[in-house]
Design a protein around this motif. Sequence first.
Motif, PDB file in Angstrom:
ATOM      1  N   THR A 293       0.845  -1.187   0.000  1.00 39.68           N
ATOM      2  CA  THR A 293       0.000   0.000   0.000  1.00 39.68           C
ATOM      3  C   THR A 293       0.881   1.238   0.000  1.00 39.68           C
ATOM      4  O   THR A 293       2.100   1.151   0.143  1.00 39.68           O
ATOM      5  CB  THR A 293      -0.911   0.039   1.243  1.00 39.68           C
ATOM      6  N   VAL A 294       0.265   2.405  -0.169  1.00 38.77           N
ATOM      7  CA  VAL A 294       1.010   3.643   0.023  1.00 38.77           C
ATOM      8  C   VAL A 294       1.355   3.763   1.505  1.00 38.77           C
ATOM      9  O   VAL A 294       0.737   3.123   2.361  1.00 38.77           O
ATOM     10  CB  VAL A 294       0.198   4.865  -0.462  1.00 38.77           C
ATOM     11  N   ALA A 295       2.330   4.590   1.804  1.00 36.61           N
ATOM     12  CA  ALA A 295       2.888   4.620   3.158  1.00 36.61           C
ATOM     13  C   ALA A 295       1.906   5.110   4.201  1.00 36.61           C
ATOM     14  O   ALA A 295       2.065   4.820   5.393  1.00 36.61           O
ATOM     15  CB  ALA A 295       4.147   5.495   3.174  1.00 36.61           C
ATOM     16  N   THR A 296       0.891   5.861   3.802  1.00 39.78           N
ATOM     17  CA  THR A 296       0.004   6.494   4.773  1.00 39.78           C
ATOM     18  C   THR A 296      -1.168   5.614   5.201  1.00 39.78           C
ATOM     19  O   THR A 296      -1.928   6.010   6.087  1.00 39.78           O
ATOM     20  CB  THR A 296      -0.556   7.800   4.186  1.00 39.78           C
ATOM     21  N   VAL A 297      -1.342   4.444   4.615  1.00 40.06           N
ATOM     22  CA  VAL A 297      -2.447   3.567   5.011  1.00 40.06           C
ATOM     23  C   VAL A 297      -2.123   2.937   6.359  1.00 40.06           C
ATOM     24  O   VAL A 297      -1.112   2.238   6.499  1.00 40.06           O
ATOM     25  CB  VAL A 297      -2.689   2.471   3.960  1.00 40.06           C
ATOM     26  N   PRO A 298      -2.944   3.153   7.397  1.00 42.90           N
ATOM     27  CA  PRO A 298      -2.636   2.597   8.724  1.00 42.90           C
ATOM     28  C   PRO A 298      -2.833   1.091   8.769  1.00 42.90           C
ATOM     29  O   PRO A 298      -3.646   0.523   8.030  1.00 42.90           O
ATOM     30  CB  PRO A 298      -3.625   3.322   9.647  1.00 42.90           C
ATOM     31  N   ASP A 299      -2.089   0.448   9.665  1.00 48.09           N
ATOM     32  CA  ASP A 299      -2.170  -1.010   9.791  1.00 48.09           C
ATOM     33  C   ASP A 299      -3.545  -1.481  10.245  1.00 48.09           C
ATOM     34  O   ASP A 299      -3.956  -2.596   9.907  1.00 48.09           O
ATOM     35  CB  ASP A 299      -1.114  -1.505  10.787  1.00 48.09           C
ATOM     36  N   ASP A 300      -4.255  -0.651  11.027  1.00 50.21           N
ATOM     37  CA  ASP A 300      -5.524  -1.133  11.586  1.00 50.21           C
ATOM     38  C   ASP A 300      -6.611  -1.332  10.529  1.00 50.21           C
ATOM     39  O   ASP A 300      -7.681  -1.844  10.843  1.00 50.21           O
ATOM     40  CB  ASP A 300      -6.017  -0.190  12.693  1.00 50.21           C
ATOM     41  N   ARG A 301      -6.362  -0.942   9.288  1.00 46.50           N
ATOM     42  CA  ARG A 301      -7.319  -1.185   8.210  1.00 46.50           C
ATOM     43  C   ARG A 301      -6.966  -2.417   7.381  1.00 46.50           C
ATOM     44  O   ARG A 301      -7.707  -2.767   6.455  1.00 46.50           O
ATOM     45  CB  ARG A 301      -7.369   0.027   7.270  1.00 46.50           C
ATOM     46  N   MET A 302      -5.858  -3.058   7.686  1.00 47.18           N
ATOM     47  CA  MET A 302      -5.337  -4.067   6.776  1.00 47.18           C
ATOM     48  C   MET A 302      -5.704  -5.494   7.120  1.00 47.18           C
ATOM     49  O   MET A 302      -5.563  -6.389   6.289  1.00 47.18           O
ATOM     50  CB  MET A 302      -3.812  -3.946   6.705  1.00 47.18           C
ATOM     51  N   ALA A 303      -6.170  -5.762   8.343  1.00 45.50           N
ATOM     52  CA  ALA A 303      -6.512  -7.146   8.696  1.00 45.50           C
ATOM     53  C   ALA A 303      -7.602  -7.686   7.777  1.00 45.50           C
ATOM     54  O   ALA A 303      -7.505  -8.823   7.280  1.00 45.50           O
ATOM     55  CB  ALA A 303      -6.952  -7.222  10.159  1.00 45.50           C
ATOM     56  N   ALA A 304      -8.626  -6.880   7.511  1.00 48.08           N
ATOM     57  CA  ALA A 304      -9.716  -7.325   6.629  1.00 48.08           C
ATOM     58  C   ALA A 304      -9.209  -7.546   5.208  1.00 48.08           C
ATOM     59  O   ALA A 304      -9.646  -8.482   4.518  1.00 48.08           O
ATOM     60  CB  ALA A 304     -10.848  -6.300   6.638  1.00 48.08           C
ATOM     61  N   VAL A 305      -8.288  -6.697   4.743  1.00 52.92           N
ATOM     62  CA  VAL A 305      -7.737  -6.849   3.388  1.00 52.92           C
ATOM     63  C   VAL A 305      -6.938  -8.147   3.275  1.00 52.92           C
ATOM     64  O   VAL A 305      -7.068  -8.896   2.294  1.00 52.92           O
ATOM     65  CB  VAL A 305      -6.850  -5.634   3.051  1.00 52.92           C
TER      66      VAL A 305
END
Length: 524
Positions: A293-305
């Motif tokens: 992802t781009v650098a600004t995407v926080p980790d807390d949004r990535m578990a679902a992805v």
Amino acid sequence: SLAIRVRDELGVLFADEQFVGLFPVRGKPAWSPGRLAMVLVLQFVEGLTDRQAAEAVRARIDWKFALGLELTDPGFGFSVLTEFRDRLVGGDAGRAVLDAILVAAKDRELLTSGGKARTDSTHVLSSARELNWLELVGETLRAALNAVAYAEPDWLSARALPDWFKHYATRIEDSRFPKAHAKRVEVGRWIGADGMRLLRLVWADDAPPALRELPEVGILRQVWVQHFHLVEGEVERRDPKDRPPGAKRLVTPYDIEARGSVKRGTMWDGYKVHLTETCEPDAVHLVTDVTTTVATVPDDRMAAVVHAGLARRGMLPDEHWVDAGYANSSALAAARIDHGVDLHGPLPPVAVAQARGEGAYAQDAFTIDWDNQHVTCPNGITSTQWHHRRSEEQLPVIRVRFSPADCRTCPSLRDCVSSPKAQRREITLRPRHEYEALHQARQLQATDEWKRRYKIRAGVEGTISQGAQACGLRRSRYRGLGKTSLQHQLTGAAINLIRINAWLTDQPRARTRTSPLAALRPAA
């Protein structure tokens, strides 16, 4: 060698039919795309350049064996790899390379569904050099002037200021900017004025329309909107609060998808990569998902992805171990409800005393009736308001309020509320499925057994280290999110081949290194 052993044990990993959609039906036949995919993976295994990889195909017997080539096969020109990577990026086929190795591992019974997995992320530096602010605006203007000069040399020659040839004919990094702050502000002001003049010329009625379609001119316009504005007819730099957020702000004109970010004191311009691997103690640890992802995407949004990607390939774990950046109530609930996965990670501490579970009037002391939508306090008073709202982060929450008439007369009011002027108790709840998941997780994480089991997550740090040292994981080889993502997919595939080779040859996993001083540390 690894190449020979992989061919012997796993067979042909990539078939031409997997990449048939990347090539036109008519025209001269291309070099085998299945073999090119194998070359790309072996290239990352050994850390080779395109020229070195093409030479290995021509001259090395082990590579010829892995590719199924005759010893007399002349190979191909190194530029073929660049063209093939472009096709993979255009067709979003990078994941197919990693998936093919995972399918072969499944057939060899080296990988099974379920079990345990762990995920972590790390920073990725852009291939473009990091620029300070003066270099950013100066290089952006220089790139636009060069593009216009190439497209319409006569038009620009008739309108360019004499100083433009002095200041922008060579790379901005070769300039000697003044050290004094006031003088640097002045330099930024006249660069802004020059850029504004060029934009006015390009958008003038007598300008060739094609100039407005140049990518470099579009980048110049975007950077100038983000960093400059007109104040009484003069070009001035925007104040920090007047600039766009980091997720939208360009950091270099040569990689427009790169963004600036910071994580635990590390500041970088570029991207972020999330690696997921299996972690069963008696099996080979394979990378099952790579997401860039781009650098600004926080980790807390990535578990679902990550879970959605694993679900599409049938590789969902039963337990998924992550660090505190990924764990929150919505992620825990979604993992269980949508995919049947137990997501484990340290939850952030509760900041509000009334919600922490401290004292007789902590939130846990209140009885929640979800069906009838009301809350009862420890003194038997029932709430009067129950509203579905959105938090500051636009997440769904429930606002519960008690009546001021009931709370003002309560002798325990000051113990119940945090504000000295509050006239009633208010409670903010997550939706029911998130609240219950969060409550259960906090109880579980307080046990010594969970803390012992959580140690398994630390192993993913070794995978990131292996990717960084063996395959250059933290530095993008290419420009753009698409090509950087392909690089990381190939890195994951290369790590898997290295680990499968080590597993087949009974190489033990490296032990965690402990310094002599750290070994003497007293137990906590």
